[in-house]
Design an enzyme around this catalytic site. Structure first.
Site, mmCIF file in Angstrom:
data_model
loop_
_atom_site.group_PDB
_atom_site.id
_atom_site.type_symbol
_atom_site.label_atom_id
_atom_site.label_comp_id
_atom_site.label_asym_id
_atom_site.label_seq_id
_atom_site.Cartn_x
_atom_site.Cartn_y
_atom_site.Cartn_z
ATOM 1 N N GLU A 71 -70.229 91.109 73.354
ATOM 2 C CA GLU A 71 -68.817 91.062 73.807
ATOM 3 C C GLU A 71 -67.907 91.304 72.253
ATOM 4 O O GLU A 71 -68.135 90.132 71.545
ATOM 5 C CB GLU A 71 -68.449 89.734 74.175
ATOM 6 N N GLY A 79 -64.477 87.479 82.066
ATOM 7 C CA GLY A 79 -63.402 86.495 81.905
ATOM 8 C C GLY A 79 -62.273 86.318 82.890
ATOM 9 O O GLY A 79 -62.660 85.968 83.774
ATOM 10 N N SER A 118 -62.640 92.257 78.406
ATOM 11 C CA SER A 118 -61.405 92.809 79.161
ATOM 12 C C SER A 118 -61.897 93.946 80.353
ATOM 13 O O SER A 118 -61.493 94.931 80.467
ATOM 14 C CB SER A 118 -60.420 93.745 78.243
ATOM 15 N N ASN A 137 -67.245 84.313 83.624
ATOM 16 C CA ASN A 137 -67.023 83.050 82.850
ATOM 17 C C ASN A 137 -65.874 82.604 83.072
ATOM 18 O O ASN A 137 -64.842 83.186 82.467
ATOM 19 C CB ASN A 137 -67.462 83.713 81.432
ATOM 20 N N TRP A 138 -65.624 81.460 84.001
ATOM 21 C CA TRP A 138 -64.475 80.952 84.188
ATOM 22 C C TRP A 138 -63.590 80.220 83.226
ATOM 23 O O TRP A 138 -62.468 79.787 83.165
ATOM 24 C CB TRP A 138 -64.547 79.971 85.511
ATOM 25 N N LYS A 139 -64.399 79.922 82.177
ATOM 26 C CA LYS A 139 -63.834 79.405 81.088
ATOM 27 C C LYS A 139 -63.100 77.903 81.389
ATOM 28 O O LYS A 139 -63.818 77.471 82.452
ATOM 29 C CB LYS A 139 -62.733 80.099 80.098
ATOM 30 N N HIS A 151 -70.992 81.838 73.042
ATOM 31 C CA HIS A 151 -69.791 82.502 73.361
ATOM 32 C C HIS A 151 -68.837 82.449 72.118
ATOM 33 O O HIS A 151 -69.023 81.609 71.612
ATOM 34 C CB HIS A 151 -69.061 82.215 74.658
ATOM 35 N N GLY A 192 -59.985 89.145 75.896
ATOM 36 C CA GLY A 192 -58.774 88.792 76.096
ATOM 37 C C GLY A 192 -57.704 89.853 75.478
ATOM 38 O O GLY A 192 -56.727 89.507 75.581
HETATM 39 P P1 PGA Z 1 -61.959 88.695 79.025
HETATM 40 O O1 PGA Z 1 -63.233 87.512 78.681
HETATM 41 O O2 PGA Z 1 -62.679 89.203 80.126
HETATM 42 O O3 PGA Z 1 -60.932 87.797 79.582
HETATM 43 O O4 PGA Z 1 -61.711 89.608 78.095
HETATM 44 C C1 PGA Z 1 -64.456 88.022 78.464
HETATM 45 C C2 PGA Z 1 -65.469 86.954 77.822
HETATM 46 O O5 PGA Z 1 -64.712 85.969 77.021
HETATM 47 O O6 PGA Z 1 -66.298 86.204 78.157
#
Ligand code: PGA
Length: 254
Positions: A167, A234, A213, A9-11, A97, A173
């Site tokens: 999640e 992420g 994470s 998930n590149w956001k 999400h 994060g």
């Molecule tokens: P993260 O994000 O791996 O940076 O914790 C995961 C996500 O939001 O899908």
């Protein structure tokens, strides 16, 4: 045995199309050589068209991070429909999400997005997860309610196209992922709720990913001890050296 599924998930990253193309090429070159792993990269809408390989690549696909609550074309400024995504041959769409939930997506909205994605024959990656954990186990009720309500109005015949990404919001994060043992327990709980909604045959079959994470160091243990079917990644998914290592580590799992 079904392949492991790793979804990036590149956001809202990276900042430029050039970087996005480079990242996608790098991931594709590694992903297409793996034996037991499927990889899906989900760039921002703006980059989907140009990061998608022109020729179908083995074990590598581009997905989207969301789809509109509106099913039909029309006066919906800023929206992208599931139908449009299908038209450009996107196969996977992330739905619900937690960052969108924090921006106002209720379970009802998530359920509409999900329904549109499934109606177009696409595969939905439905994100669920509790905000915090408490000793009394109230978070399990929160999770149950979220799953049930997000799946509200979805007919069982579409259940096969749903993948659940568990999640926990507190682990997204964050510094550390959730403990693999806890991931295992909670993924079983998620499957149980899914089975209660759609029937036991779907509960056995549904793929559950873990997200929060994940990085190249912890991916192997999360997959093996946590016994999940894949990962939603992420930050590490836009760090190409780390993501490539993560893919290779997961592919070692037989
Ligand atoms: P993260 O994000 O791996 O940076 O914790 C995961 C996500 O939001 O899908």
């Amino acid at each position: 045995m079904s392949k492991k599924l790793i979804v990036g998930n590149w956001k809202m990253n990276p900042a430029s199309l050039e970087e996005a193309k480079r990242l996608s090429r790098r991931i594709k070159s590694v992903a297409s050589k793996l034996q037991r792993t499927e990889t899906v990269a989900c760039p921002p809408f703006a980059f989907i068209g140009q990061t998608k390989p022109r020729i179908t690549a083995k074990n590598f696909d581009i997905g989207a991070q969301s789809a509109s609550v509106f099913a039909d074309t029309g006066a919906h400024t800023g929206e992208v429909s599931a139908n449009m995504l299908r038209d450009i041959r996107v196969k996977y769409v992330i739905v619900g999400h937690s960052e969108q939930r924090q921006n106002g997506d209720t379970d009802e909205i998530v359920s509409k997005r999900l329904s549109n994605v499934l109606t177009q024959g696409l595969i939905a990656i439905l994100c669920v997860g509790e905000k915090a954990r408490d000793e009394a186990g109230e978070y399990l009720n929160e999770l149950k309610k979220q799953i049930e309500q997000s799946l509200n109005n979805i007919p069982a015949k579409m259940a096969g196209n749903i993948i659940i990404a568990y999640e926990p919001v507190w682990a997204i994060g964050a510094k550390e992922a959730m403990l693999p043992e806890q991931i295992y327990e909670t993924s079983l709980f998620v499957k149980k709720i899914f089975a209660d909604v759609f029937g036991p045959e779907y509960g056995h079959r549904v793929r559950v990913l873990y997200g929060g994470s994940v990085n190249f160091r912890n991916a192997f243990e999360i997959m093996t001890v946590g016994k999940v079917d894949g990962l939603l990644v992420g930050r590490e998914s836009v760090n190409s050296p780390g993501f490539v290592e993560l893919l290779k580590a997961v592919d070692k799992i037989s």
